[in-house]
Enzyme design. Structure first.
Site, PDB file in Angstrom:
ATOM      1  N   ASP A 295      30.828 -59.702 -19.141  1.00  0.00           N
ATOM      2  CA  ASP A 295      29.443 -60.041 -18.821  1.00  0.00           C
ATOM      3  C   ASP A 295      29.246 -61.519 -19.124  1.00  0.00           C
ATOM      4  OD1 ASP A 295      26.736 -60.402 -18.577  1.00  0.00           O
ATOM      5  OD2 ASP A 295      26.167 -58.850 -20.031  1.00  0.00           O
ATOM      6  N   VAL A 296      29.148 -62.346 -18.086  1.00  0.00           N
ATOM      7  CA  VAL A 296      29.102 -63.787 -18.313  1.00  0.00           C
ATOM      8  C   VAL A 296      27.850 -64.219 -19.066  1.00  0.00           C
ATOM      9  CG1 VAL A 296      30.550 -64.303 -16.312  1.00  0.00           C
ATOM     10  CG2 VAL A 296      28.050 -64.293 -16.051  1.00  0.00           C
TER      11      VAL A 296
ATOM     12  N   ASN B 105      31.381 -68.494 -10.316  1.00  0.00           N
ATOM     13  CA  ASN B 105      30.731 -67.946  -9.130  1.00  0.00           C
ATOM     14  C   ASN B 105      29.648 -66.920  -9.424  1.00  0.00           C
ATOM     15  OD1 ASN B 105      30.605 -66.902  -6.208  1.00  0.00           O
ATOM     16  ND2 ASN B 105      31.357 -65.118  -7.327  1.00  0.00           N
TER      17      ASN B 105
ATOM     18  N   TYR C 273      15.700 -68.315  -9.060  1.00  0.00           N
ATOM     19  CA  TYR C 273      17.007 -68.621  -8.478  1.00  0.00           C
ATOM     20  C   TYR C 273      17.158 -70.122  -8.262  1.00  0.00           C
ATOM     21  CZ  TYR C 273      20.982 -68.444  -5.256  1.00  0.00           C
ATOM     22  OH  TYR C 273      22.210 -68.630  -4.659  1.00  0.00           O
TER      23      TYR C 273
END
Length: 256
Positions: free
Chosen positions: A66-67, A93, A161
């Protein structure tokens, strides 16, 4: 092409852009770590990549992580180091998009989820990559951050975002500078409308800046992977700081 000893790590590699770029690296001879939250998706992506050199078990690894969790990222890089000994390329990414919403309708938990995945996750991985790349011999490596067209111009209703992707640009510029003494080249690829599950809604129509809802053209995934591999193959004496690859007719340049 033949296998070689360059090691790559791709985050968000279970589907879409991540899976496509990780597959392109495998077919180019790299050893590749596929990482993401779901082990089954990572294994499926590796299986779908095929076995171009007959040694997929040696050159591809699925390591869930889990980044957005710095401890999970640290454990991921420890496993990369233990298995492969070094890291030559990180493709930062992993990311999420959200349904269109105005700032007053965006709750704090959703905002934090976008920031944790899209921005904090990129920093945690970049930080660990620096730690490994500056200590390994030969020293150095390449980091490619996945930005977005939104790193330059927002879509309506995309404040979380877009803010995270603008932040990625700052991360890229500063890390590119900080990486110079250690032969770490940092660049960013900004992608517009590549055909994937994330952009499927664009075929039916998405909100435009003039208040209308219109369909948008998409480009083939191969156009992206070809561009990505051109960046990945560069020697560390050269760097693409920013690259934009987009569907030619998408409404990005000009009034909208």
């Amino acid at each position: 092409m033949s296998p070689h000893n360059r090691i790559a790590l791709v985050t968000g590699a279970g589907s879409g852009i991540g899976a496509a770029c990780a597959t392109a690296l495998l077919k180019d001879g790299w050893r590749v770590v596929f990482t993401g939250r779901r082990a089954d998706a990572l294994q499926a992506a590796i299986a779908a990549a095929g076995d171009p050199f007959g040694d997929i078990a040696e050159r591809a690894a699925a390591i869930p992580s889990d980044v957005g969790d710095e401890h999970s990222v640290a454990a991921l890089f420890e496993q990369v180091k233990a298995r492969f000994g070094r890291l030559d390329l990180l493709f930062n990414n992993a990311g999420i998009s959200l349904p269109p919403t105005t700032p007053d309708e965006l709750d704090a938990a959703t905002w934090r989820r976008a920031v944790d995945t899209n921005f904090n996750g990129a920093f945690f991985c970049l930080s660990q990559a620096f730690k490994l790349m500056r200590a390994q011999r030969p020293m150095g490596g390449r980091i490619i951050n996945n930005g977005s067209i939104s790193a330059h111009a927002p879509r309506p209703g995309s404040i979380a975002y877009t803010a995270t992707k603008h932040a990625i640009t700052g991360l890229t510029k500063t890390a590119a500078l900080d990486g110079r003494p250690f032969d770490i080249a940092v660049g960013q690829i900004d992608i517009g409308n590549v055909a994937s599950d994330m952009t499927a809604r664009m075929v039916a129509g998405v909100p435009q800046a003039d208040g209308t809802v219109r369909p948008e053209p998409r480009m083939q995934m191969s156009s992206l992977t070809d561009t990505f591999m051109a960046m990945a193959r560069l020697p560390l004496t050269a760097n693409v700081l920013f690259m934009t690859v987009m569907a030619t007719k998408m409404p990005y340049v000009g009034r909208g």
